[in-house]
Every structure is written in C-alpha cells, then in structure tokens.
Design an enzyme around this catalytic site. Sequence first.
Site, PDB file in Angstrom:
ATOM      1  N   LYS A 115       4.264  -0.795 -14.181  1.00 23.91           N
ATOM      2  CA  LYS A 115       5.590  -1.428 -14.150  1.00 23.91           C
ATOM      3  C   LYS A 115       5.743  -2.309 -15.376  1.00 23.91           C
ATOM      4  CE  LYS A 115       6.796  -3.847 -10.318  1.00 23.91           C
ATOM      5  NZ  LYS A 115       7.778  -3.250  -9.431  1.00 23.91           N
ATOM      6  N   GLY A 166       0.773  -1.247   0.000  1.00 29.15           N
ATOM      7  CA  GLY A 166       0.000   0.000   0.000  1.00 29.15           C
ATOM      8  C   GLY A 166       0.797   1.286   0.000  1.00 29.15           C
ATOM      9  N   ASP A 173      -8.221 -10.345  -8.355  1.00 26.30           N
ATOM     10  CA  ASP A 173      -7.187 -10.647  -9.340  1.00 26.30           C
ATOM     11  C   ASP A 173      -7.417  -9.753 -10.559  1.00 26.30           C
ATOM     12  OD1 ASP A 173      -5.612 -11.723 -11.309  1.00 26.30           O
ATOM     13  OD2 ASP A 173      -6.210 -13.807 -10.939  1.00 26.30           O
ATOM     14  N   ASP A 199       1.586  -1.298 -10.177  1.00 27.92           N
ATOM     15  CA  ASP A 199       2.952  -1.694  -9.816  1.00 27.92           C
ATOM     16  C   ASP A 199       3.014  -3.218  -9.772  1.00 27.92           C
ATOM     17  OD1 ASP A 199       5.564  -1.360  -8.992  1.00 27.92           O
ATOM     18  OD2 ASP A 199       5.073  -1.064  -6.882  1.00 27.92           O
ATOM     19  N   TRP A 251       2.034   2.962  -2.577  1.00 27.96           N
ATOM     20  CA  TRP A 251       1.558   3.882  -3.626  1.00 27.96           C
ATOM     21  C   TRP A 251       0.222   4.491  -3.191  1.00 27.96           C
ATOM     22  CZ3 TRP A 251       2.680   2.526  -9.457  1.00 27.96           C
ATOM     23  CH2 TRP A 251       4.064   2.428  -9.637  1.00 27.96           C
ATOM     24  N   ASP A 311      -5.702  -5.567  -4.929  1.00 26.96           N
ATOM     25  CA  ASP A 311      -4.580  -6.512  -4.915  1.00 26.96           C
ATOM     26  C   ASP A 311      -5.102  -7.921  -4.633  1.00 26.96           C
ATOM     27  OD1 ASP A 311      -1.280  -6.024  -4.629  1.00 26.96           O
ATOM     28  OD2 ASP A 311      -1.978  -7.978  -3.925  1.00 26.96           O
TER      29      ASP A 311
HETATM   30  C1  LIG Z   1       5.613  -4.779  -5.952  1.00 27.35           C
HETATM   31  S1  LIG Z   1       4.126  -5.181  -5.174  1.00 27.35           S
HETATM   32  C2  LIG Z   1       3.242  -3.679  -5.221  1.00 27.35           C
HETATM   33  C3  LIG Z   1       3.745  -2.683  -4.245  1.00 27.35           C
HETATM   34  C4  LIG Z   1       2.802  -1.520  -4.076  1.00 27.35           C
HETATM   35  N1  LIG Z   1       2.749  -0.692  -5.253  1.00 27.35           N
HETATM   36  C5  LIG Z   1       3.207  -0.643  -2.914  1.00 27.35           C
HETATM   37  O1  LIG Z   1       3.625   0.461  -3.165  1.00 27.35           O
HETATM   38  O2  LIG Z   1       3.086  -1.077  -1.770  1.00 27.35           O
HETATM   39  C6  LIG Z   1       3.324  -6.135  -6.385  1.00 27.35           C
HETATM   40  C7  LIG Z   1       1.932  -6.556  -6.014  1.00 27.35           C
HETATM   41  O3  LIG Z   1       1.311  -7.122  -7.178  1.00 27.35           O
HETATM   42  C8  LIG Z   1       0.294  -7.974  -6.693  1.00 27.35           C
HETATM   43  N2  LIG Z   1      -0.224  -8.811  -7.783  1.00 27.35           N
HETATM   44  C9  LIG Z   1       0.472  -9.695  -8.547  1.00 27.35           C
HETATM   45  N3  LIG Z   1      -0.364 -10.280  -9.417  1.00 27.35           N
HETATM   46  C10 LIG Z   1      -1.605  -9.758  -9.212  1.00 27.35           C
HETATM   47  C11 LIG Z   1      -2.889  -9.971  -9.800  1.00 27.35           C
HETATM   48  N4  LIG Z   1      -3.049 -10.863 -10.787  1.00 27.35           N
HETATM   49  N5  LIG Z   1      -3.946  -9.263  -9.344  1.00 27.35           N
HETATM   50  C12 LIG Z   1      -3.787  -8.379  -8.326  1.00 27.35           C
HETATM   51  N6  LIG Z   1      -2.601  -8.135  -7.732  1.00 27.35           N
HETATM   52  C13 LIG Z   1      -1.518  -8.810  -8.162  1.00 27.35           C
HETATM   53  C14 LIG Z   1       1.014  -8.755  -5.612  1.00 27.35           C
HETATM   54  O4  LIG Z   1       0.087  -9.355  -4.740  1.00 27.35           O
HETATM   55  C15 LIG Z   1       1.852  -7.656  -4.954  1.00 27.35           C
HETATM   56  O5  LIG Z   1       1.209  -7.158  -3.800  1.00 27.35           O
END
Ligand SMILES: C[S@@+](CC[C@H](N)C(=O)[O-])C[C@H]1O[C@@H](n2cnc3c(N)ncnc32)[C@H](O)[C@@H]1O
Length: 381
Positions: A219, A58, A146, A179, A60, A130
């Site tokens: 990203k 969280g 998802d 992200d 961002w 997320d």
């Molecule tokens: C690098 S982290 C994000 C960090 C976030 N932007 C922050 O600032 O705290 C990547 C996130 O992508 C989520 N993620 C990966 N695949 C996903 C999907 N199919 N649907 C939703 N979230 C997904 C992961 O659960 C993870 O929490």
Amino acid sequence: MGKSSKDKRDAYYRLAKEQNWRARSAFKLIQIDEQFDLFSYADPSKCTRVVDLCAAPGSWSQVLSRILIKGESFGRRAWVEKMEQFRNHAVADSSETNVEDLAKTTNTLNLERATSELKPRQNVKIVAIDLQPMAPLDGIVQLKADITHPSTVPLLLKAIDPDFDEHNETHRVDLVISDGAPDVTGLHDLDIYVQSQLLYSALALAMKVLRPGGKFVAKIFRGRNVDIIFAQLKLVFERVHIAKPRSSRASSIEAFVVCEGYRPLKDWTPELGDALKIPQSSTTQYTPSDKQTRRLRGDGVVELSFEDEESDPQRWIAPFLACGDLSAWDADATYKLPEGHTSLDPVQPPTAPPYKEALERRRIESGAYGKTKGRSKQAVT
Ligand SMILES: C[S@@+](CC[C@H](N)C(=O)[O-])C[C@H]1O[C@@H](n2cnc3c(N)ncnc32)[C@H](O)[C@@H]1O
C-alpha cells in the site's frame, strides 16, 4: 453510521460479510491479482511461499489461504472457470438430448451445476505479521511484531524456515504483500510520511527474503513526492506499476505499488530504516536494463538515470493501472439493498483493538461517553 446504512453506502463492506472475509480489503488483493496474476496461475509452483506484512485482521491472509492452500478461485477468474464448466456440461448433455433440449439447457444457463475445480498447491508456506494479535487461520504462521523494528527480521526468517539461509535460494519466498497503514491523523503530510516509512520497512524485509524474480505489493499513499519512491523501487524490480483496485475508494489517496521481477543487488541486503542506502564497498555500477543505469554515489546512495529522462533522474512516474472488472461494484457509490436484506455482523471483530481499554473502563464504570455514575455524583457534590 448504522450497520444497515453502512451496508448501503459500502458494497464491499456488505459483500465481505456475506462472503466471509474478515475485511473488505480482501477484494483489493483479489482485484490486483486479476490484473497482475500475482499468484502465477499458469505455473502454480512459482507462487507457494508468501509473506503477508501488516496482516490483521487477516483478510489478505484468508485470500492467500483460500487460493494457495484450498485452491479456490475468485473474481473474474472464478467466473471464467465457471463458464468453461458450464460449456462442458452443455456439450456433454448434447450427446443425450436433441437440439431443442440442448438449446433449452443452454438458455436456462444452469450455472448452479458449474463449480470451479479446486486446485490446491503443494508445499505452501504463508507467514503473516502484524502489531495487533490476529485470530488464527488454518495453515498460516502468525507473528505479532513491528515490521519497522530490526528484531522482527530474525523472527520472520525463522518463521519462514528455521534454517533460513540468505545464500540458499530454496528458502526464499515468491511474494511479499504489505497492506500496512498507520493510524491516520488527518494531517496529510504526516500520514503520507509515516506510510512511506512503513513501505520502506516492508521493502527492506522483502529484499531479505524474496527470491530473484519475486514480487512485492504494498500500500502507498499518493503524495507529492511519490515519484521518488517509484524510482527507488525501480532500482530493485524490473517492473513497477501503481494499481488502484475498484474496491479502493476513488476519493482515497491509497493505491498499491505492484513490483515484479526482483533483481537483488550483488553483495548487498538492506537494513531496516536504511532501505536503499548501499554500502560503499558494494559494486559501484549496475546496469539492470538498457534504458536505466544505477550508479553508486560517494555517500552510499544509489542514483538512477534513464536514457530518455530529461530532467531529474531521481524521479520516475510509474504506469498507473485501475484494476478490478469494470462491472465490479463501485466503492464510492450507494446501492439500494437487496429485498429482505439482513445486515450481518462483521466476520471477525478485532481481537485487541487499541480502544479496548477505554471500552473496558466504560463497562466497569457502567456509564457512557465518560459520564459515569461516579463522576456525575462527584459533579453534584
Ligand atoms: C489496513 S490494516 C491491514 C488489513 C489486512 N491486510 C487485512 O486484509 O485484513 C493495516 C494493518 O497495519 C498494521 N500495522 C501498522 N503499523 C505496523 C507495524 N509497524 N508493524 C506491523 N503492523 C503494522 C496495523 O496493525 C493494521 O492491522
């Protein structure tokens, strides 16, 4: 790696804890904003509705909440505002003091007195999604879903506005950020492929909810054929850049696409998993700019051509911009820790990490690294 050692090797990890961010990624968004004015400071009404995809834990969302809801400033912008305040104080003081005193005031640089003014925005709406649960944040609607699954679309539209209507511009959002990252396997081609699928899903969702002129940041892993993705993004956005914030390690293939000026394609919105495949019934010719032509092929795929393109029209190299102040911390450097440094705990430990069950089992079996008491007894017998 111990906490203190990590503090030394990763300045952004340490700063995130000191400045109360849930993850060091906060600095990436702040630095991208410094370069691209994501939050439209000159006309704040142009950025009040935002969707944060793949948002856990969280940081961002924290940046969105603190800038849009609380009205705080960060990074270079905060510094510029602080200096302006300081200058105003010095000028105000000059009416009461003589020239010598003013010089003294200026030399002491009493920056403590200078704080940037809070500028909260009206009618802010922020939705964060997320796969993982996320600890609550004030003013943010959170969904556990998802982003690659079609069932997420109605959930998102409803969260933005219960009466969301694709034909009504007032329900749309100004900015979509993503992200998203898969759990990396270390197999580069596979990781890049899975990452690109996350990006297409984020794009498909963005195209359902963005207002014309809106922005999209996501990203991306810079793989071999990344120019095809840039070309596809260029179909629906006026400007596409690739940004590498200073807080993102130079050694990592991670970067961010920053897309500005959303131009919806007439009578078409994408479906998840099919982001840029346009039905044949749609208009067959788009001419978004005098340099670029979009043409619909018989099989429903949009073809791009550029006036000055000599070779493959499906590929396009986006301008690359490093962002973040040059004086900012270097994500790849190891720094000496400040005198008397105490290593802080992370601001928000993961609420339900994928390894939670393993930890729980280890705790129940009261052993470490799988060598539980029960098992070692078994081994003896
Ligand atoms: C690098 S982290 C994000 C960090 C976030 N932007 C922050 O600032 O705290 C990547 C996130 O992508 C989520 N993620 C990966 N695949 C996903 C999907 N199919 N649907 C939703 N979230 C997904 C992961 O659960 C993870 O929490």
